[in-house]
Design an enzyme around this catalytic site. Structure first.
Site, short mmCIF file in Angstrom:
data_model
loop_
_atom_site.label_atom_id
_atom_site.label_comp_id
_atom_site.label_asym_id
_atom_site.label_seq_id
_atom_site.Cartn_x
_atom_site.Cartn_y
_atom_site.Cartn_z
N HIS A 3 0.67 -0.94 0.06
CA HIS A 3 0.07 -0.28 -0.32
C HIS A 3 0.46 0.98 0.12
CE1 HIS A 3 -3.55 -2.79 0.08
NE2 HIS A 3 -2.85 -2.50 1.52
N ASN A 46 -5.84 -3.34 5.98
CA ASN A 46 -6.37 -2.56 4.49
C ASN A 46 -6.52 -1.80 4.72
OD1 ASN A 46 -6.70 -2.02 2.49
ND2 ASN A 46 -7.32 -4.33 1.36
#
Length: 67
Positions: A3, A46
């Site tokens: 990410h 996440n």
């Protein structure tokens, strides 16, 4: 794991970040960034739901300044 977090970090001023708390890029008119790149730190979870919440918050802000 992959990410992109912190590359356009949110801060109180240009010394501490790229965008302010409204996701507006410092020094450039009408340029906003919403996504996990504005997060100052990351965790194990996440970032998708937080990114969506940030984008919705930016939409509400933009509605106010466009009127």
């Amino acid at each position: 794991a992959s990410h992109h977090i912190g590359t356009t970090r949110m801060g109180n001023n240009e010394k501490h970040g790229v965008v302010n708390s409204d996701c507006k890029v410092f020094g450039i008119e009408n340029f906003f960034i919403a996504g996990s790149s504005v997060f100052p730190t990351s965790g194990y979870a996440n970032p998708l739901l937080t990114s969506i919440a940030l984008a919705l918050r930016l939409c509400d802000h933009l509605k106010l300044i466009v009127k």
